[in-house]
Motif scaffolding. Structure first.
Motif, short mmCIF file in Angstrom:
data_model
loop_
_atom_site.label_atom_id
_atom_site.label_comp_id
_atom_site.label_asym_id
_atom_site.label_seq_id
_atom_site.Cartn_x
_atom_site.Cartn_y
_atom_site.Cartn_z
N THR A 50 46.94 13.63 20.10
CA THR A 50 46.02 13.23 19.04
C THR A 50 44.58 13.56 19.42
OG1 THR A 50 47.51 11.43 18.41
CG2 THR A 50 45.25 11.30 17.60
N ILE A 100 35.94 1.85 19.45
CA ILE A 100 37.09 1.77 18.55
C ILE A 100 36.80 0.86 17.36
CG2 ILE A 100 39.49 1.01 18.39
CD1 ILE A 100 39.88 1.97 21.23
N ARG A 126 36.64 6.57 10.62
CA ARG A 126 37.31 6.23 11.88
C ARG A 126 37.90 7.50 12.48
NH1 ARG A 126 38.74 1.53 14.19
NH2 ARG A 126 38.15 0.36 12.33
N TYR A 154 40.11 9.04 14.89
CA TYR A 154 41.22 8.69 15.77
C TYR A 154 41.28 9.60 16.99
CZ TYR A 154 42.81 5.85 11.86
OH TYR A 154 42.88 4.91 10.86
N ASN A 155 40.91 10.86 16.83
CA ASN A 155 40.95 11.77 17.98
C ASN A 155 39.90 11.37 19.03
OD1 ASN A 155 38.83 12.43 16.32
ND2 ASN A 155 39.35 14.61 16.16
N ASN A 196 38.72 8.30 19.42
CA ASN A 196 39.19 7.04 20.00
C ASN A 196 40.24 7.27 21.08
OD1 ASN A 196 37.51 5.76 18.20
ND2 ASN A 196 39.13 5.14 16.80
N MET A 197 41.17 8.19 20.81
CA MET A 197 42.21 8.48 21.80
C MET A 197 41.62 9.14 23.05
SD MET A 197 44.97 7.29 20.59
CE MET A 197 45.78 6.82 19.06
#
Length: 300
Positions: free
Chosen positions: A48, A255, A262, A264-265, A267-268
């Motif tokens: 991700t 996060i 938002r 997600y990439n 955050n990961m």
């Protein structure tokens, strides 16, 4: 006299054991399932973090990246927003380093001295002191938060780097004392008595004899303290102050930032960067940890 081949007793053929017995298949199945259980989340985070948001929106969670990109990693490190500040998670990384290094060294040194004193010198009340330290190792952190806030505020160390270092040293001292005390209990007492006969004092015996013999348990203590302090959240959130927030708190802020889309990439990528130090320690020094445990870490 030669015995004819026909007259020789028949030797029963030895059957080769199969490598795929039911028990062995069951063990392999369990190990494979356990490996997938722990590695699948890491795989999802990694793939991700290497995808653009347009590809993530398609919903293919386990698919490999069609368009590989490292921009989320750069954003997470340099410019991700933690509230109003957009300096990335690198700020939390260096804060964690400044917290971990002195806290680890102080807690290990104090624990080693305590364990050495309780094992060989045994001052008056040593049994009661060891019992108190043992109880302190199992007191929940949440019970001690408010009293420690009041104490640190009264001595002007609350919300400061020295304050959070003192807190981690205090919470690490009981476990480190227990660890070193059990290790020193496995060393023959005659060795200590011989050093005393040769004129060795408290610090000379500790620094020149006991400390060089403590390398295996010191490695175990370093692994335990570094990973424990690095992964801490609640103590860093309460005692570090806004200028010294560790990496775990910064990750939570990244996060949970609600402004904008938002990512997600990002955050990961930030999550993997935060867990990189504990993972590297376990992968590099895992065999040393096992060797230290086997050499006396759990003896008593």
């Amino acid at each position: 006299m030669n015995v004819s081949r026909a007259a020789r007793p028949a030797v029963p053929a030895v059957r080769r054991r199969s490598h795929f017995t039911p028990a062995r298949i069951g063990v392999y199945a369990f190990l494979l399932t356990a490996a997938l259980f722990f590695l699948l989340p890491l795989y999802v985070m990694l793939v991700t973090s290497l995808k653009p948001m347009s590809e993530i929106r398609l919903g293919h969670l386990l698919a490999l990246p069609a368009h590989l990109t490292l921009e989320p990693w750069s954003t997470a490190w340099q410019s991700a927003c933690t509230g109003l500040d957009c300096n990335g998670i690198q700020v939390g990384f260096w804060n964690s380093v400044r917290i971990v290094v002195p806290s680890t060294l102080l807690s290990i040194f104090i624990g080693a001295v305590n364990g050495y004193a309780l094992s060989f010198w045994r001052p008056r009340g040593a049994g009661a002191l060891f019992a108190i330290l043992l109880v302190g190792a199992f007191i929940p952190v949440q019970v001690m938060v408010y009293p420690l806030v009041r104490v640190l505020a009264s001595i002007h160390l609350f919300s400061s780097l020295p304050g959070i270092v003192v807190i981690h040293t205090i919470f690490g001292m009981p476990v480190m004392t227990l660890l070193f005390r059990n290790y020193y209990a496995s060393i023959p007492l005659e060795l200590f008595k011989a050093a005393r006969i040769d004129g060795g004092g408290f610090w000379r015996i500790f620094l020149q004899l006991m400390l060089p013999m403590s390398v295996p348990i010191i490695v175990v203590a370093i692994i335990m303290q570094v990973t424990g302090i690095w992964n801490d959240f609640i103590l860093g959130l309460v005692f570090a102050g806004t200028k010294n927030l560790p990496m775990t708190v910064q990750l939570n802020n990244i996060i949970n930032t609600t402004t904008g889309e938002r990512l997600y990439n990002v955050n990961m990528a930030a999550t993997i960067l935060t867990s990189m130090v504990p993972l590297a320690i376990y992968f590099i020094s895992g065999r040393w940890f096992v060797r230290g445990i086997a050499s006396g870490a759990v003896k008593g």
